[in-house]
Scaffold this motif. Structure first.
Motif, PDB file in Angstrom:
ATOM      1  N   ASP A 144      85.575  36.229 -13.898  1.00 12.61           N
ATOM      2  CA  ASP A 144      86.869  35.870 -14.490  1.00 12.61           C
ATOM      3  C   ASP A 144      86.833  35.957 -16.015  1.00 12.61           C
ATOM      4  OD1 ASP A 144      89.547  35.190 -14.296  1.00 12.61           O
ATOM      5  OD2 ASP A 144      89.157  33.048 -14.493  1.00 12.61           O
ATOM      6  N   ASN A 145      86.141  36.964 -16.529  1.00 11.90           N
ATOM      7  CA  ASN A 145      86.094  37.204 -17.972  1.00 11.90           C
ATOM      8  C   ASN A 145      87.154  38.222 -18.365  1.00 11.90           C
ATOM      9  OD1 ASN A 145      84.081  35.463 -18.867  1.00 11.90           O
ATOM     10  ND2 ASN A 145      82.443  36.886 -18.311  1.00 11.90           N
ATOM     11  N   SER A 146      87.783  38.006 -19.518  1.00 12.30           N
ATOM     12  CA  SER A 146      88.770  38.934 -20.061  1.00 12.30           C
ATOM     13  C   SER A 146      88.450  39.172 -21.529  1.00 12.30           C
ATOM     14  CB  SER A 146      90.185  38.366 -19.925  1.00 12.30           C
ATOM     15  OG  SER A 146      90.483  38.100 -18.565  1.00 12.30           O
ATOM     16  N   VAL A 147      88.458  40.446 -21.938  1.00  8.30           N
ATOM     17  CA  VAL A 147      87.997  40.795 -23.277  1.00  8.30           C
ATOM     18  C   VAL A 147      88.940  41.813 -23.911  1.00  8.30           C
ATOM     19  CG1 VAL A 147      86.060  41.691 -24.628  1.00  8.30           C
ATOM     20  CG2 VAL A 147      85.621  40.449 -22.506  1.00  8.30           C
ATOM     21  N   HIS A 148      89.291  41.599 -25.187  1.00  9.80           N
ATOM     22  CA  HIS A 148      90.024  42.626 -25.935  1.00  9.80           C
ATOM     23  C   HIS A 148      89.286  43.957 -25.827  1.00  9.80           C
ATOM     24  CE1 HIS A 148      91.618  39.173 -28.574  1.00  9.80           C
ATOM     25  NE2 HIS A 148      92.661  39.693 -27.978  1.00  9.80           N
ATOM     26  N   SER A 149      90.000  45.049 -25.818  1.00 11.19           N
ATOM     27  CA  SER A 149      89.350  46.363 -25.768  1.00 11.19           C
ATOM     28  C   SER A 149      88.478  46.587 -26.997  1.00 11.19           C
ATOM     29  CB  SER A 149      90.388  47.479 -25.636  1.00 11.19           C
ATOM     30  OG  SER A 149      91.295  47.460 -26.725  1.00 11.19           O
ATOM     31  N   ARG A 150      88.934  46.139 -28.172  1.00  9.33           N
ATOM     32  CA  ARG A 150      88.128  46.312 -29.377  1.00  9.33           C
ATOM     33  C   ARG A 150      86.867  45.454 -29.326  1.00  9.33           C
ATOM     34  NH1 ARG A 150      89.093  48.045 -34.873  1.00  9.33           N
ATOM     35  NH2 ARG A 150      87.598  47.078 -36.306  1.00  9.33           N
ATOM     36  N   CYS A 151      86.969  44.259 -28.755  1.00  9.48           N
ATOM     37  CA  CYS A 151      85.787  43.396 -28.635  1.00  9.48           C
ATOM     38  C   CYS A 151      84.790  43.981 -27.639  1.00  9.48           C
ATOM     39  CB  CYS A 151      86.197  41.996 -28.196  1.00  9.48           C
ATOM     40  SG  CYS A 151      87.120  41.069 -29.447  1.00  9.48           S
ATOM     41  N   ALA A 152      85.290  44.616 -26.594  1.00  8.13           N
ATOM     42  CA  ALA A 152      84.407  45.192 -25.579  1.00  8.13           C
ATOM     43  C   ALA A 152      83.745  46.475 -26.071  1.00  8.13           C
ATOM     44  CB  ALA A 152      85.191  45.471 -24.302  1.00  8.13           C
ATOM     45  N   LEU A 153      84.481  47.283 -26.826  1.00  5.63           N
ATOM     46  CA  LEU A 153      83.994  48.599 -27.235  1.00  5.63           C
ATOM     47  C   LEU A 153      83.399  48.613 -28.640  1.00  5.63           C
ATOM     48  CD1 LEU A 153      86.995  50.744 -25.950  1.00  5.63           C
ATOM     49  CD2 LEU A 153      84.742  50.570 -24.889  1.00  5.63           C
ATOM     50  N   GLY A 154      83.813  47.675 -29.493  1.00  8.76           N
ATOM     51  CA  GLY A 154      83.473  47.757 -30.906  1.00  8.76           C
ATOM     52  C   GLY A 154      84.593  48.475 -31.636  1.00  8.76           C
ATOM     53  N   GLY A 155      84.581  48.381 -32.952  1.00  6.63           N
ATOM     54  CA  GLY A 155      85.652  48.975 -33.737  1.00  6.63           C
ATOM     55  C   GLY A 155      85.688  50.486 -33.690  1.00  6.63           C
ATOM     56  N   TYR A 156      84.501  51.118 -33.572  1.00  5.38           N
ATOM     57  CA  TYR A 156      84.411  52.586 -33.581  1.00  5.38           C
ATOM     58  C   TYR A 156      83.474  53.027 -32.460  1.00  5.38           C
ATOM     59  CZ  TYR A 156      86.741  52.044 -38.014  1.00  5.38           C
ATOM     60  OH  TYR A 156      87.655  51.709 -38.970  1.00  5.38           O
ATOM     61  N   PRO A 157      83.935  52.931 -31.223  1.00  7.10           N
ATOM     62  CA  PRO A 157      83.064  53.187 -30.076  1.00  7.10           C
ATOM     63  C   PRO A 157      82.624  54.636 -29.928  1.00  7.10           C
ATOM     64  CG  PRO A 157      85.335  52.928 -29.351  1.00  7.10           C
ATOM     65  CD  PRO A 157      85.305  52.559 -30.807  1.00  7.10           C
ATOM     66  N   PHE A 158      83.321  55.562 -30.582  1.00  7.25           N
ATOM     67  CA  PHE A 158      82.995  56.979 -30.412  1.00  7.25           C
ATOM     68  C   PHE A 158      82.370  57.584 -31.668  1.00  7.25           C
ATOM     69  CE2 PHE A 158      86.908  56.092 -27.868  1.00  7.25           C
ATOM     70  CZ  PHE A 158      86.240  55.955 -26.658  1.00  7.25           C
ATOM     71  N   LEU A 159      81.925  56.720 -32.569  1.00  6.88           N
ATOM     72  CA  LEU A 159      81.226  57.164 -33.773  1.00  6.88           C
ATOM     73  C   LEU A 159      79.742  56.896 -33.584  1.00  6.88           C
ATOM     74  CD1 LEU A 159      81.435  58.259 -36.667  1.00  6.88           C
ATOM     75  CD2 LEU A 159      81.697  55.896 -37.443  1.00  6.88           C
ATOM     76  N   LYS A 160      78.950  57.940 -33.562  1.00  7.24           N
ATOM     77  CA  LYS A 160      77.528  57.796 -33.257  1.00  7.24           C
ATOM     78  C   LYS A 160      76.771  57.133 -34.401  1.00  7.24           C
ATOM     79  CE  LYS A 160      73.459  60.378 -31.747  1.00  7.24           C
ATOM     80  NZ  LYS A 160      72.902  61.715 -31.419  1.00  7.24           N
ATOM     81  N   ASP A 161      75.907  56.183 -34.035  1.00  2.00           N
ATOM     82  CA  ASP A 161      75.046  55.545 -35.022  1.00  2.00           C
ATOM     83  C   ASP A 161      74.133  56.608 -35.631  1.00  2.00           C
ATOM     84  OD1 ASP A 161      73.736  53.674 -36.507  1.00  2.00           O
ATOM     85  OD2 ASP A 161      72.447  52.977 -34.878  1.00  2.00           O
ATOM     86  N   GLY A 162      74.136  56.704 -36.958  1.00  3.57           N
ATOM     87  CA  GLY A 162      73.353  57.722 -37.645  1.00  3.57           C
ATOM     88  C   GLY A 162      74.155  58.935 -38.072  1.00  3.57           C
ATOM     89  N   THR A 163      75.464  58.921 -37.823  1.00  2.00           N
ATOM     90  CA  THR A 163      76.318  60.026 -38.246  1.00  2.00           C
ATOM     91  C   THR A 163      76.284  60.183 -39.761  1.00  2.00           C
ATOM     92  OG1 THR A 163      77.806  59.735 -36.372  1.00  2.00           O
ATOM     93  CG2 THR A 163      78.682  60.910 -38.274  1.00  2.00           C
ATOM     94  N   ILE A 164      76.083  61.391 -40.229  1.00  2.00           N
ATOM     95  CA  ILE A 164      76.003  61.652 -41.671  1.00  2.00           C
ATOM     96  C   ILE A 164      77.367  62.079 -42.196  1.00  2.00           C
ATOM     97  CG2 ILE A 164      74.985  63.111 -43.456  1.00  2.00           C
ATOM     98  CD1 ILE A 164      72.480  63.297 -41.745  1.00  2.00           C
ATOM     99  N   PHE A 165      77.815  61.408 -43.250  1.00  2.00           N
ATOM    100  CA  PHE A 165      79.055  61.740 -43.932  1.00  2.00           C
ATOM    101  C   PHE A 165      78.699  62.377 -45.271  1.00  2.00           C
ATOM    102  CE2 PHE A 165      79.775  58.172 -41.205  1.00  2.00           C
ATOM    103  CZ  PHE A 165      81.008  58.400 -40.640  1.00  2.00           C
ATOM    104  N   SER A 166      79.363  63.431 -45.622  1.00  2.00           N
ATOM    105  CA  SER A 166      79.042  64.099 -46.883  1.00  2.00           C
ATOM    106  C   SER A 166      80.316  64.376 -47.677  1.00  2.00           C
ATOM    107  CB  SER A 166      78.303  65.412 -46.609  1.00  2.00           C
ATOM    108  OG  SER A 166      79.109  66.288 -45.840  1.00  2.00           O
ATOM    109  N   LYS A 167      80.106  64.623 -48.972  1.00  2.00           N
ATOM    110  CA  LYS A 167      81.185  65.002 -49.886  1.00  2.00           C
ATOM    111  C   LYS A 167      82.254  63.931 -50.019  1.00  2.00           C
ATOM    112  CE  LYS A 167      80.479  69.952 -49.131  1.00  2.00           C
ATOM    113  NZ  LYS A 167      81.100  71.222 -48.726  1.00  2.00           N
ATOM    114  N   PHE A 168      81.825  62.669 -50.079  1.00  2.00           N
ATOM    115  CA  PHE A 168      82.753  61.579 -50.337  1.00  2.00           C
ATOM    116  C   PHE A 168      82.711  61.221 -51.810  1.00  2.00           C
ATOM    117  CE2 PHE A 168      82.612  59.620 -45.838  1.00  2.00           C
ATOM    118  CZ  PHE A 168      83.594  60.506 -45.449  1.00  2.00           C
ATOM    119  N   HIS A 169      83.860  61.026 -52.386  1.00  2.00           N
ATOM    120  CA  HIS A 169      83.958  60.653 -53.797  1.00  2.00           C
ATOM    121  C   HIS A 169      84.972  59.526 -53.946  1.00  2.00           C
ATOM    122  CE1 HIS A 169      81.704  64.263 -54.968  1.00  2.00           C
ATOM    123  NE2 HIS A 169      82.406  64.863 -54.037  1.00  2.00           N
TER     124      HIS A 169
END
Length: 338
Positions: A261-286
């Motif tokens: 009987d547990n109920s959870v927000h989708s964001r709480c269950a998945l995390g804020g960015y569920p489809f962003l891989k840990d270790g993803t490299i971002f480049s060219k940000f200023h």
């Protein structure tokens, strides 16, 4: 619309509806026989080894430097995600024995060029480190199909059919490109490419909610949580999230365990960015007071503080690889990169 003719399902569209969006059609030169030769048969893998049944046991995928091996077992404590669709890995799958790279067998075998009902001409599969504004408008890693103009399809969006039977609603849903208002799944306003709805009622879901995983695991429960939808007829005060303990909207999608009987927000269950891989490299940000160009997105445990808002960083962050600059993903302005 769809209709049954001589035992076969046919797709029928008004001429006016087709011609309203130029991405849905192409003009054929009858005299010269012009046509789109793009085929759904272009392969993303090269087969290296097969077993006695002809099943590909070892392949080379265009998005990875090493060869991949077919796997059929998942360790009980493994929390792996497919590097194509970013959903939890399930059998059968291909994996790299030399590094942390996994692909569902179905994702590995996707064609590099395919047709999609959302637009014409064909869309092309490409490997990108990360991307924003797929049809689901999420920040995500993985493989993407690119179409004409600004259309981008993560693998989850590319797999969405034209009609959908959602477990939370009695009607079959169709894409309405002119659909306005708020999504019944998340409460956000619909984007300019519309939403899935049934014309006789007000229920609608956007691409972000249509592509939510039906089942997830969370440390709050030993069972699998299933995507659910309330009818909102009971007392709204009883709808609470068992993770954050805050109120939960009775008319929004959530995850639940019927056993506990547990109920959870989708964001709480998945995390804020569920489809962003840990270790993803971002480049060219200023900008925003920082001028290095290499960042790495990761989840950190500790008491670092966001360089923009000053609040503790205990969730998804973007961190500079050259200095101590660290910001919440929510605080990072990605708009300059498009």
């Amino acid at each position: 619309m769809f209709r049954l003719f001589e035992g076969r399902l046919q797709f029928v569209v008004h001429v006016k509806c087709v011609l309203e969006y130029d991405s849905l059609y192409t003009i054929i030169d009858q005299e010269n026989g012009d046509r789109d030769d793009a085929s759904d048969s272009s392969s993303s893998i090269r087969v290296i080894k097969v077993n006695e049944l002809g099943e590909a046991m070892k392949v080379h995928h265009f998005d990875h430097e090493h060869d991949l091996v077919l796997g059929d077992k998942i360790k009980g404590d493994d929390d792996r995600a497919c590097d194509g669709c970013m959903l939890p890995i399930s059998i059968p799958f291909y994996y790299c024995s030399r590094c942390n790279f996994f692909l569902h067998k179905t994702c590995a075998e996707l064609p590099k060029i395919k047709h999609h009902w959302f637009q014409l001409p064909a869309i092309t599969l490409e490997a990108r480190n990360w991307r924003l504004r797929s049809l689901c408008d999420r920040l995500c890693s993985g493989l993407f199909y690119f179409g004409v103009g600004s259309n981008k399809f993560c693998l989850r969006c590319a797999a969405v059919p034209y009609t959908i039977k959602n477990e939370g609603h009695q009607h079959v849903l169709f894409l309405d490109r002119k659909c306005e208002g708020k999504c019944n799944g998340c409460g956000h306003n619909h984007k300019n490419f519309g939403a899935f709805r049934y014309k006789e009622c007000s229920f609608s879901l956007d691409f972000a909610c249509i592509t939510l995983p039906l089942e997830v695991r969370h440390k709050c429960d030993r069972h699998i949580l299933k995507l659910s939808y309330e009818d909102g007829e009971d007392d709204p005060e009883q709808f609470r999230c068992d993770v954050c303990e805050k109120k939960r909207d009775a008319y929004r999608l959530y995850y639940s365990c019927s056993t506990c009987d547990n109920s959870v927000h989708s964001r709480c269950a998945l995390g804020g960015y569920p489809f962003l891989k840990d270790g993803t490299i971002f480049s060219k940000f200023h900008g925003q007071g920082h001028f290095h160009v290499n960042y790495i997105g990761k989840v950190v445990d500790g008491y670092s503080y966001c360089s923009i808002c000053g609040k503790p960083c205990q969730d998804e962050v973007v961190k500079c690889t050259k200095c101590d600059y660290i910001v919440h993903v929510d605080c990072r302005d990605f708009s300059a990169n498009f």
